[in-house]
Design a protein around this motif. Structure first.
Motif, PDB file in Angstrom:
ATOM      1  N   ILE A   2       1.008  -0.999  -0.064  1.00 58.32           N
ATOM      2  CA  ILE A   2       0.015   0.007  -0.049  1.00 58.32           C
ATOM      3  C   ILE A   2       0.822   1.229  -0.017  1.00 58.32           C
ATOM      4  O   ILE A   2       0.773   2.056  -0.824  1.00 58.32           O
ATOM      5  N   ALA A   3       1.926   1.345   0.792  1.00 60.90           N
ATOM      6  CA  ALA A   3       2.837   2.386   0.879  1.00 60.90           C
ATOM      7  C   ALA A   3       3.422   2.723  -0.449  1.00 60.90           C
ATOM      8  O   ALA A   3       3.425   3.797  -0.763  1.00 60.90           O
ATOM      9  N   VAL A   4       4.050   1.774  -1.163  1.00 61.95           N
ATOM     10  CA  VAL A   4       4.633   1.728  -2.511  1.00 61.95           C
ATOM     11  C   VAL A   4       3.551   2.039  -3.439  1.00 61.95           C
ATOM     12  O   VAL A   4       3.880   3.216  -4.276  1.00 61.95           O
ATOM     13  N   ALA A   5       2.545   1.706  -3.556  1.00 57.88           N
ATOM     14  CA  ALA A   5       1.342   2.348  -4.413  1.00 57.88           C
ATOM     15  C   ALA A   5       0.868   3.859  -4.279  1.00 57.88           C
ATOM     16  O   ALA A   5       0.750   4.404  -5.014  1.00 57.88           O
ATOM     17  N   ARG A   6       0.824   4.120  -2.926  1.00 56.57           N
ATOM     18  CA  ARG A   6       0.346   5.337  -2.516  1.00 56.57           C
ATOM     19  C   ARG A   6       1.471   6.472  -2.970  1.00 56.57           C
ATOM     20  O   ARG A   6       1.382   7.467  -3.204  1.00 56.57           O
ATOM     21  N   GLN A   7       2.768   6.072  -2.722  1.00 61.06           N
ATOM     22  CA  GLN A   7       3.981   6.646  -3.117  1.00 61.06           C
ATOM     23  C   GLN A   7       3.879   7.095  -4.704  1.00 61.06           C
ATOM     24  O   GLN A   7       4.291   7.974  -5.181  1.00 61.06           O
ATOM     25  N   ALA A   8       3.519   6.059  -5.450  1.00 56.51           N
ATOM     26  CA  ALA A   8       3.550   6.179  -6.849  1.00 56.51           C
ATOM     27  C   ALA A   8       2.501   7.173  -7.178  1.00 56.51           C
ATOM     28  O   ALA A   8       2.458   7.935  -8.130  1.00 56.51           O
ATOM     29  N   ILE A   9       1.444   7.240  -6.656  1.00 52.12           N
ATOM     30  CA  ILE A   9       0.291   8.079  -6.941  1.00 52.12           C
ATOM     31  C   ILE A   9       0.606   9.444  -6.443  1.00 52.12           C
ATOM     32  O   ILE A   9       0.658  10.602  -7.069  1.00 52.12           O
ATOM     33  N   THR A  10       1.563   9.800  -5.373  1.00 53.26           N
ATOM     34  CA  THR A  10       1.810  11.048  -4.726  1.00 53.26           C
ATOM     35  C   THR A  10       2.977  11.569  -5.613  1.00 53.26           C
ATOM     36  O   THR A  10       3.065  12.822  -5.892  1.00 53.26           O
TER      37      THR A  10
ATOM     38  N   ILE B 272       2.515  -2.617  -8.134  1.00 53.55           N
ATOM     39  CA  ILE B 272       2.758  -3.624  -7.277  1.00 53.55           C
ATOM     40  C   ILE B 272       2.643  -4.957  -7.976  1.00 53.55           C
ATOM     41  O   ILE B 272       3.720  -5.596  -8.220  1.00 53.55           O
ATOM     42  N   CYS B 273       1.571  -5.254  -8.740  1.00 55.87           N
ATOM     43  CA  CYS B 273       1.606  -6.558  -9.564  1.00 55.87           C
ATOM     44  C   CYS B 273       2.193  -6.454 -11.143  1.00 55.87           C
ATOM     45  O   CYS B 273       2.237  -7.486 -11.648  1.00 55.87           O
ATOM     46  N   LYS B 274       2.185  -4.986 -11.566  1.00 56.83           N
ATOM     47  CA  LYS B 274       2.747  -4.843 -12.707  1.00 56.83           C
ATOM     48  C   LYS B 274       1.686  -5.245 -13.867  1.00 56.83           C
ATOM     49  O   LYS B 274       1.875  -5.147 -14.968  1.00 56.83           O
ATOM     50  N   ALA B 275       0.620  -5.982 -13.537  1.00 57.87           N
ATOM     51  CA  ALA B 275      -0.396  -6.380 -14.404  1.00 57.87           C
ATOM     52  C   ALA B 275      -1.818  -5.765 -14.364  1.00 57.87           C
ATOM     53  O   ALA B 275      -2.392  -5.857 -15.546  1.00 57.87           O
ATOM     54  N   GLY B 276      -2.072  -5.267 -13.454  1.00 57.38           N
ATOM     55  CA  GLY B 276      -3.403  -4.785 -13.062  1.00 57.38           C
ATOM     56  C   GLY B 276      -3.452  -3.099 -13.286  1.00 57.38           C
ATOM     57  O   GLY B 276      -2.522  -2.426 -13.415  1.00 57.38           O
ATOM     58  N   THR B 277      -4.563  -2.532 -13.356  1.00 55.28           N
ATOM     59  CA  THR B 277      -4.723  -1.381 -13.324  1.00 55.28           C
ATOM     60  C   THR B 277      -5.316  -0.840 -11.939  1.00 55.28           C
ATOM     61  O   THR B 277      -6.020  -1.248 -11.424  1.00 55.28           O
ATOM     62  N   LEU B 278      -4.456   0.300 -11.380  1.00 59.32           N
ATOM     63  CA  LEU B 278      -4.833   0.820  -9.960  1.00 59.32           C
ATOM     64  C   LEU B 278      -5.687   2.016 -10.398  1.00 59.32           C
ATOM     65  O   LEU B 278      -5.292   3.099 -10.830  1.00 59.32           O
ATOM     66  N   SER B 279      -6.893   1.967  -9.947  1.00 58.31           N
ATOM     67  CA  SER B 279      -7.925   3.037  -9.959  1.00 58.31           C
ATOM     68  C   SER B 279      -7.896   3.765  -8.785  1.00 58.31           C
ATOM     69  O   SER B 279      -7.920   3.039  -7.582  1.00 58.31           O
TER      70      SER B 279
ATOM     71  N   HIS C 170      -7.018  12.789   1.151  1.00 52.39           N
ATOM     72  CA  HIS C 170      -6.910  11.265   1.397  1.00 52.39           C
ATOM     73  C   HIS C 170      -7.083  10.395   0.004  1.00 52.39           C
ATOM     74  O   HIS C 170      -7.813  11.086  -0.844  1.00 52.39           O
ATOM     75  N   ILE C 171      -6.394   9.332  -0.265  1.00 49.66           N
ATOM     76  CA  ILE C 171      -6.690   8.572  -1.409  1.00 49.66           C
ATOM     77  C   ILE C 171      -7.365   7.266  -1.231  1.00 49.66           C
ATOM     78  O   ILE C 171      -7.096   6.594  -0.117  1.00 49.66           O
ATOM     79  N   ALA C 172      -8.288   7.012  -1.925  1.00 49.82           N
ATOM     80  CA  ALA C 172      -8.940   5.524  -1.921  1.00 49.82           C
ATOM     81  C   ALA C 172      -8.434   4.798  -3.082  1.00 49.82           C
ATOM     82  O   ALA C 172      -8.373   5.628  -4.456  1.00 49.82           O
ATOM     83  N   ALA C 173      -8.040   3.485  -3.000  1.00 50.63           N
ATOM     84  CA  ALA C 173      -7.390   3.080  -4.328  1.00 50.63           C
ATOM     85  C   ALA C 173      -7.669   1.569  -4.428  1.00 50.63           C
ATOM     86  O   ALA C 173      -7.983   0.956  -3.349  1.00 50.63           O
ATOM     87  N   GLU C 174      -7.926   1.023  -5.625  1.00 46.61           N
ATOM     88  CA  GLU C 174      -7.810  -0.484  -5.671  1.00 46.61           C
ATOM     89  C   GLU C 174      -7.230  -0.943  -7.218  1.00 46.61           C
ATOM     90  O   GLU C 174      -7.603  -0.274  -8.002  1.00 46.61           O
TER      91      GLU C 174
ATOM     92  N   VAL D 273      -3.624  -4.758  -4.185  1.00 45.24           N
ATOM     93  CA  VAL D 273      -3.914  -3.789  -3.271  1.00 45.24           C
ATOM     94  C   VAL D 273      -5.216  -2.884  -3.245  1.00 45.24           C
ATOM     95  O   VAL D 273      -5.777  -2.670  -4.419  1.00 45.24           O
ATOM     96  N   LYS D 274      -5.861  -2.550  -2.066  1.00 40.32           N
ATOM     97  CA  LYS D 274      -7.018  -1.797  -2.055  1.00 40.32           C
ATOM     98  C   LYS D 274      -6.947  -1.175  -0.659  1.00 40.32           C
ATOM     99  O   LYS D 274      -6.734  -1.814   0.604  1.00 40.32           O
ATOM    100  N   TRP D 275      -7.278   0.239  -0.725  1.00 38.10           N
ATOM    101  CA  TRP D 275      -7.279   0.969   0.622  1.00 38.10           C
ATOM    102  C   TRP D 275      -8.105   2.209   0.569  1.00 38.10           C
ATOM    103  O   TRP D 275      -8.299   2.566  -0.618  1.00 38.10           O
ATOM    104  N   MET D 276      -8.516   2.443   1.627  1.00 37.72           N
ATOM    105  CA  MET D 276      -9.187   3.907   1.789  1.00 37.72           C
ATOM    106  C   MET D 276      -8.719   4.725   2.913  1.00 37.72           C
ATOM    107  O   MET D 276      -8.712   4.034   3.909  1.00 37.72           O
TER     108      MET D 276
END
Length: 66
Positions: free
Chosen positions: A7-15, A35-42, A51-55, A62-65
């Motif tokens: 989650i921290a890695v994905a959040r850092q990519a967004i910021t 993270i998985c390199k195969a999916g799409t992070l929305s 605040h960020i919500a992502a899946e 990863v998925k968090w709110m």
């Protein structure tokens, strides 16, 4: 990696892409999942508090709110 590290890695990519400041308007966007390199992070970044919500589209990734 542990789930929370992912989650921290994905959040850092967004910021890294959008910056740390909260936006003037809430918006949604997508990117390739770092993270998985195969999916799409929305994700959505709130104009109220930044605040960020992502899946990821890949199940069990990863998925968090905040």
């Amino acid at each position: 990696m542990t789930y929370f590290k992912n989650i921290a890695v994905a959040r850092q990519a967004i910021t890294d892409k959008h910056g740390q400041q909260k936006p003037q308007l809430t918006f949604c966007a997508e990117m390739s999942c770092p993270i998985c390199k195969a999916g799409t992070l929305s994700y959505q970044i709130s104009a109220v508090n930044g605040h960020i919500a992502a899946e990821c589209s890949t199940s069990d990734c990863v998925k968090w709110m905040e």
